[in-house]
Design a protein around this motif. Sequence first.
Motif, PDB file in Angstrom:
ATOM      1  N   THR A  50      82.597 117.566   3.148  1.00 20.58           N
ATOM      2  CA  THR A  50      81.875 117.630   1.878  1.00 20.58           C
ATOM      3  C   THR A  50      82.657 116.767   0.901  1.00 20.58           C
ATOM      4  OG1 THR A  50      80.996 119.113   0.150  1.00 20.58           O
ATOM      5  CG2 THR A  50      83.148 119.677   1.048  1.00 20.58           C
ATOM      6  N   LEU A  51      82.069 116.439  -0.236  1.00 21.30           N
ATOM      7  CA  LEU A  51      82.809 115.605  -1.192  1.00 21.30           C
ATOM      8  C   LEU A  51      82.295 115.880  -2.597  1.00 21.30           C
ATOM      9  CD1 LEU A  51      85.114 113.567  -0.637  1.00 21.30           C
ATOM     10  CD2 LEU A  51      83.468 111.726  -0.834  1.00 21.30           C
ATOM     11  N   PHE A  52      83.153 115.619  -3.564  1.00 21.84           N
ATOM     12  CA  PHE A  52      82.828 115.904  -4.955  1.00 21.84           C
ATOM     13  C   PHE A  52      82.947 114.612  -5.759  1.00 21.84           C
ATOM     14  CE2 PHE A  52      85.390 119.630  -3.291  1.00 21.84           C
ATOM     15  CZ  PHE A  52      84.288 120.278  -2.766  1.00 21.84           C
ATOM     16  N   ALA A  53      81.853 114.222  -6.356  1.00 19.27           N
ATOM     17  CA  ALA A  53      81.822 112.954  -7.098  1.00 19.27           C
ATOM     18  C   ALA A  53      82.365 113.191  -8.501  1.00 19.27           C
ATOM     19  CB  ALA A  53      80.396 112.413  -7.153  1.00 19.27           C
ATOM     20  N   ASP A  54      83.504 112.584  -8.780  1.00 18.22           N
ATOM     21  CA  ASP A  54      84.206 112.852 -10.031  1.00 18.22           C
ATOM     22  C   ASP A  54      83.847 111.808 -11.085  1.00 18.22           C
ATOM     23  OD1 ASP A  54      85.903 113.785 -11.939  1.00 18.22           O
ATOM     24  OD2 ASP A  54      87.752 113.298 -10.885  1.00 18.22           O
ATOM     25  N   ARG A  55      82.632 111.879 -11.597  1.00 20.64           N
ATOM     26  CA  ARG A  55      82.220 110.998 -12.711  1.00 20.64           C
ATOM     27  C   ARG A  55      81.777 111.955 -13.803  1.00 20.64           C
ATOM     28  NH1 ARG A  55      81.246 105.163 -13.378  1.00 20.64           N
ATOM     29  NH2 ARG A  55      80.282 105.082 -11.338  1.00 20.64           N
ATOM     30  N   GLN A  56      82.698 112.250 -14.728  1.00 17.65           N
ATOM     31  CA  GLN A  56      82.521 113.459 -15.521  1.00 17.65           C
ATOM     32  C   GLN A  56      81.531 113.336 -16.662  1.00 17.65           C
ATOM     33  OE1 GLN A  56      86.233 115.371 -16.353  1.00 17.65           O
ATOM     34  NE2 GLN A  56      86.978 115.047 -14.285  1.00 17.65           N
ATOM     35  N   ALA A  57      81.413 112.150 -17.220  1.00 20.55           N
ATOM     36  CA  ALA A  57      80.490 111.983 -18.347  1.00 20.55           C
ATOM     37  C   ALA A  57      80.396 110.500 -18.643  1.00 20.55           C
ATOM     38  CB  ALA A  57      80.994 112.733 -19.585  1.00 20.55           C
ATOM     39  N   ARG A  58      79.601 110.168 -19.635  1.00 26.31           N
ATOM     40  CA  ARG A  58      79.462 108.759 -19.996  1.00 26.31           C
ATOM     41  C   ARG A  58      80.631 108.302 -20.848  1.00 26.31           C
ATOM     42  NH1 ARG A  58      73.671 107.118 -22.027  1.00 26.31           N
ATOM     43  NH2 ARG A  58      73.386 109.103 -23.111  1.00 26.31           N
ATOM     44  N   ARG A  59      80.929 107.012 -20.762  1.00 24.13           N
ATOM     45  CA  ARG A  59      81.846 106.377 -21.704  1.00 24.13           C
ATOM     46  C   ARG A  59      81.356 104.959 -21.930  1.00 24.13           C
ATOM     47  NH1 ARG A  59      87.683 105.891 -19.088  1.00 24.13           N
ATOM     48  NH2 ARG A  59      87.973 104.505 -20.848  1.00 24.13           N
ATOM     49  N   GLY A  60      81.534 104.492 -23.142  1.00 24.51           N
ATOM     50  CA  GLY A  60      81.094 103.134 -23.456  1.00 24.51           C
ATOM     51  C   GLY A  60      79.604 102.988 -23.213  1.00 24.51           C
ATOM     52  N   LEU A  61      79.208 101.781 -22.802  1.00 25.92           N
ATOM     53  CA  LEU A  61      77.806 101.528 -22.473  1.00 25.92           C
ATOM     54  C   LEU A  61      77.549 102.035 -21.069  1.00 25.92           C
ATOM     55  CD1 LEU A  61      77.265  97.919 -23.843  1.00 25.92           C
ATOM     56  CD2 LEU A  61      76.096  99.978 -24.602  1.00 25.92           C
ATOM     57  N   MET A  62      76.733 103.032 -20.952  1.00 24.26           N
ATOM     58  CA  MET A  62      76.465 103.613 -19.641  1.00 24.26           C
ATOM     59  C   MET A  62      75.203 104.454 -19.708  1.00 24.26           C
ATOM     60  SD  MET A  62      78.967 106.090 -17.388  1.00 24.26           S
ATOM     61  CE  MET A  62      80.266 104.912 -17.064  1.00 24.26           C
ATOM     62  N   PRO A  63      74.177 104.075 -18.933  1.00 22.12           N
ATOM     63  CA  PRO A  63      72.965 104.891 -18.972  1.00 22.12           C
ATOM     64  C   PRO A  63      73.161 106.194 -18.188  1.00 22.12           C
ATOM     65  CG  PRO A  63      72.712 103.063 -17.448  1.00 22.12           C
ATOM     66  CD  PRO A  63      74.069 102.916 -18.064  1.00 22.12           C
ATOM     67  N   PRO A  64      72.335 107.191 -18.469  1.00 23.50           N
ATOM     68  CA  PRO A  64      72.513 108.477 -17.787  1.00 23.50           C
ATOM     69  C   PRO A  64      72.252 108.400 -16.281  1.00 23.50           C
ATOM     70  CG  PRO A  64      71.024 108.696 -19.673  1.00 23.50           C
ATOM     71  CD  PRO A  64      71.263 107.241 -19.476  1.00 23.50           C
ATOM     72  N   TRP A  65      71.498 107.374 -15.830  1.00 27.19           N
ATOM     73  CA  TRP A  65      71.245 107.306 -14.386  1.00 27.19           C
ATOM     74  C   TRP A  65      72.497 107.009 -13.586  1.00 27.19           C
ATOM     75  CZ3 TRP A  65      72.792 102.532 -13.123  1.00 27.19           C
ATOM     76  CH2 TRP A  65      72.418 101.415 -13.888  1.00 27.19           C
ATOM     77  N   MET A  66      73.579 106.674 -14.294  1.00 28.25           N
ATOM     78  CA  MET A  66      74.831 106.404 -13.584  1.00 28.25           C
ATOM     79  C   MET A  66      75.286 107.652 -12.814  1.00 28.25           C
ATOM     80  SD  MET A  66      76.350 103.442 -13.602  1.00 28.25           S
ATOM     81  CE  MET A  66      76.813 102.532 -15.054  1.00 28.25           C
TER      82      MET A  66
END
Length: 732
Positions: free
Chosen positions: A281-297
Amino acid sequence: MQSHINRREFLQASTAGALVLGSAGQVLAEPVQTSPPGWYDRPMRWAQVAFVEDDPGNYDPNFWLDYFRRIHVDGACLSAGGCVAFYPTKIPMHYRSKWLGDRDSFGDLAKGCRSLGMNVIGRTDPHAVHQDIYDAHPDWIMVDAQGNKRRHWSDADFWVTCALGPYNFEFMTAVNDEIMRMYRVDGIFSNRWAGSGMCYCEHCRANFHDFSGMDLPRTNNPQNPARREYIVWRQKRLFELWNLWDSRIKAINPDASYIANAGGGALSELDMKKIGEITPTLFADRQARRGLMPPWMNGKNGKEYRATLGRKAIAGIFSVGLEEEYRWKDSVQNGDEIRMWVADGIAQGLRPWFTKFDAKPIDTRWLPVVEEIYKWHYGNEQYLRNLDPVARVAIVYSQRTATFYGGEKAHAKVEDSALGFYQALIEARIPFEMVHDELLDAEHLSPFRTLILPNIAALSNSQCDQIREFVNRGGSIVATYETSLYDEWGVRRDEFGLASLFGVSFAGKVQEHILNSYLQLSKDPSTGRYSPLLAGFEDATRIINGVNRVIIKPSPNDASSPLKVVPSYPDLPMEEVFSRVKTFTEPAVYAREVGRGRVVYFPWDIDRTFWDVLDVDHGKLLRNSVLWATNESAPVSVKGAGVLDVAVWKQKNSMTVHLVNLTNPMMMKGPIREIFPVPAQQLTLKIAKNQRIKKVHLLVAGKQIPFARHTDAIELEIPSIALHEVVAVDFA
Ligand SMILES: [Zn+2]
């Protein structure tokens, strides 16, 4: 919570072939072959409480346990040791929290979570140590390029460790062993375990020399032989560490695993193909937006991870605070920003995992937001236990291209092309997956009709063969710019690896940073009609070109190209802004049928320029190219105003369509202030002719919805969508 305990007991009492039960005990899904045995597919909602050093004795464990129970969390990741130990460790120099005393903060909270039927994994952080370790084992400390031992950049009481030497291989192995023996947790998750940049310590110098016969590189240029060897050696070393920790953990608890904080897309460092093979199993550690970044990231993470993990469970770690570079770790984001980020992850198959540093919450505004998300998720769990995504289009991502062709400019040269194509497909509402470039075999590509290669420059001969075979089987491709112009080590070829598919030949030159160049649109001289690639451009004569392009040798077929390059001309003085050339001959797109497949090749950076400039014409061209290449009706079509991220999933006895409303003035840069609902959407979903339907309902609105049954589709209208709607089709 009673049902959770029953479920856990049931699973423990059953063999590996156990059924997965829902909250009401109903059978949801038979385990799929690619799900590993064990607990890994069970938790649907995670909580991470990362202690700070003064938590022991100062925080209220019952506050968290009440919250976990109320919001139906079924997996917890709790801080155990490494940098700071939160349990009574007996390992010399394993630094105990000064507040710990005779307490066992980790053990007590783990016990409480288990009494709620939760899976528990211990968190370690090996990246920093105190002075006593420095004094006893100076060779465990990271050394920078100037030969200095590295103090911690944020906290001067700490030293930064070498990830590839005895500190991790010996000391942290002993820490893991102790945690496993004392608590028999379900796994150990390590944060910052892979190092903090290039280390020149005595162990790295000697081990790298043994491996390569070379000294450690002093350059980041991937074409430097030592740098290339270093990239290979470092991965090898980290996978050795992963394997060591995992095998020692399993020796104590065969049902547990080492789960690295690792993974990602093209820019991630460790080979995702190998990670997909070894991790349960794995956990994707992309916690929130920073700078220019759409929510689909956030959803993009889900696609990148499942490209190599298949049906294994993937959680998406989200922070409740801001993630900007100034690192306000005790901050709380606006509720709608959290809601949108998490909704997009859920839509794209990530199981939600909230992380909170400091067990004594200061600003509590996030608590009801996460509660609302988790309660909805729990109530609709059977529709969120996805089997397979339904998509006919896939974007390839290539870590090799980023590493060996992109190097230090990988974001601009590689990732930005993928982001541009991703945005274009979101705007076009085309559901799509992502595919890892080392998994281009027939089995992995079988769900797809069209493969997108956004400047996938570095491809081996065998990868090119696989793409040719895909087209031979009836697949289509859309490729851009320098795709296949380099080999797998980032060395430029004399000819495209995919020249035979593109139907072009490289003229030996690439033009970069072109200003004020355009594209001339024209009808096909033989038919007098516009190409389908120019659908929606019937009133246009000239659109903007990109910024970088590959020069292609002229060919007799060039005249039929619907798009021709208007070469760059002066953009100042204004009196001189006109094209000296009046007839245009050089194609800006090559589109042709190859066997049963179709191939579209743009010899320029249309996708990268789209990400950079977001000109609508480039978005339309990208959409048209995918529609023409795919040449069949889409699994789902959603018509109406707004920007929606669309995903289609199959479960055992149902299908779902997720629609995430990204329409917002803060779409490209958070935080979201408020949600703006989109008006009614017309949805057509392909459903097999003989498939009987029990009901169609909306999981957010919480009501059934009328639908029209056509031969191989259903059609319905969704009245309005605030943030997220899920159309669920229950099969009879
Ligand atoms: Zn080192």
